[in-house]
Design a protein around this motif. Sequence first.
Motif, PDB file in Angstrom:
ATOM      1  N   LEU A 258      -0.687   0.324  12.975  1.00 54.01           N
ATOM      2  CA  LEU A 258      -0.801  -0.666  12.404  1.00 54.01           C
ATOM      3  C   LEU A 258       0.305  -0.600  11.208  1.00 54.01           C
ATOM      4  O   LEU A 258       0.066   0.278  10.546  1.00 54.01           O
ATOM      5  N   ASP A 259       1.592  -1.467  11.080  1.00 54.82           N
ATOM      6  CA  ASP A 259       2.476  -1.510  10.150  1.00 54.82           C
ATOM      7  C   ASP A 259       1.988  -2.292   9.134  1.00 54.82           C
ATOM      8  O   ASP A 259       2.191  -3.420   8.963  1.00 54.82           O
ATOM      9  N   VAL A 260       1.534  -1.916   7.956  1.00 55.77           N
ATOM     10  CA  VAL A 260       0.894  -2.547   6.798  1.00 55.77           C
ATOM     11  C   VAL A 260       1.967  -3.353   6.173  1.00 55.77           C
ATOM     12  O   VAL A 260       2.999  -2.420   5.484  1.00 55.77           O
ATOM     13  N   LYS A 261       1.905  -4.642   5.763  1.00 57.73           N
ATOM     14  CA  LYS A 261       3.089  -5.216   4.943  1.00 57.73           C
ATOM     15  C   LYS A 261       2.441  -5.765   3.767  1.00 57.73           C
ATOM     16  O   LYS A 261       3.246  -6.230   2.843  1.00 57.73           O
ATOM     17  N   SER A 262       1.074  -5.967   3.528  1.00 58.82           N
ATOM     18  CA  SER A 262       0.606  -6.152   2.310  1.00 58.82           C
ATOM     19  C   SER A 262       0.357  -4.934   1.504  1.00 58.82           C
ATOM     20  O   SER A 262       0.547  -3.855   1.993  1.00 58.82           O
ATOM     21  N   GLU A 263      -0.292  -4.976   0.412  1.00 59.99           N
ATOM     22  CA  GLU A 263      -0.702  -3.913  -0.519  1.00 59.99           C
ATOM     23  C   GLU A 263      -1.243  -2.895   0.225  1.00 59.99           C
ATOM     24  O   GLU A 263      -2.303  -3.206   1.068  1.00 59.99           O
ATOM     25  N   GLY A 264      -0.919  -1.549   0.254  1.00 57.61           N
ATOM     26  CA  GLY A 264      -1.602  -0.588   1.053  1.00 57.61           C
ATOM     27  C   GLY A 264      -2.802  -0.151   1.111  1.00 57.61           C
ATOM     28  O   GLY A 264      -3.773  -0.191   2.073  1.00 57.61           O
TER      29      GLY A 264
END
Length: 262
Positions: free
Chosen positions: A108-114
Motif C-alpha cells: 500500500l503506497d500511501v499518498k496522503s498523510e502517513g
Amino acid sequence: MKNLVLVFLLLITARAVAQTNVYTTANAHAHNDYQHEPPLLAAYNNKFGSVEADVYLSDDVVFVAHGEGDVANHKTLEDLYIKPLLAYIKSNNGYVYEDTTRSLILMLDVKSEGAATLSKIVDLLSQYPDITQCKSLMILVSGNKPVSSSYVSYPSFIWFDGLLSNRYSKEELTRIAILSDNLREYTTWKGAGDPPAKDWLALQKAVAKGHDLGKKVRFWNTPDNEEGWQKILELGVDYIDTYSIKSLAEYLKKNAPPKISK
C-alpha cells in the motif's frame, strides 16, 4: 595446497546451494497494479509475489487513488483489494493462493498523510481477521509512512517498506520486510546495454547492504523491458518491478537465471 582445495570446494558448494532457488513470478512486483482493469486479477492469475496500490485517505475512507483528484472515481481499498483477497483466502482454506507454498504482498503506497492514513488502514483491516491472520499474505506499507521509530507500535499484521539509503535501528528493522530504493538515485541507465561500471558497483553494494541486513531488496523506476529485467535479475534483487504483468511472467518462465540466495 590442501587449504586452497578446501576453499575451492567450499566456494563451489556455496554456489550450488545459492543457485537452488530460481526466479519465478513469486519474485515479480506489479507496480501500480490498480491501473489494470480489473485490478489484482492479472497479477494474481500469474501468481505474482507482490502487488502495489496507491492509497489516499479522504473523508475517513481509504481510496485506491494517487491523489485527491482520483477520489471521485470512488474506488476503495476495501472493494478493489480487501474483499477480493478475502474471497481467495476463503476459497483456498486460509491461504492466499491454492498453491500453499506461494505468498503475496499487498503493498500500500500511501499518498496522503502517513500516520492518519495508516491508522484508518489498521481499522479497516481489523474488520477482516481472515486477512490479518493469513500467513501467506503480507500487508506492506510504503510511500508516506509514519516515522520509523513508531513502526513497532503498529499491529503485527502491518509491515513496512524501508529505504536502502536509510539507516534503521535493530528494533525498527524487525518491522521492515523489504528495503527498496529509486534506481535513478544510482544510475541514469535506461535499460539499453550495460550500466556504467561505477553505477553497477554502487547498485551491487546497495543490494549487498540489504541482504546483509537479512532483508529482501527491490528497486523502483527500473527499465520495464527484457534487457532491463535481465540486468536487474543479475543484481540479485528479490522483487522485479513491472507494469507489463503478462510479459514479465512469460519472460520469467522462459529466461530467468537462478536467483542467488543470501
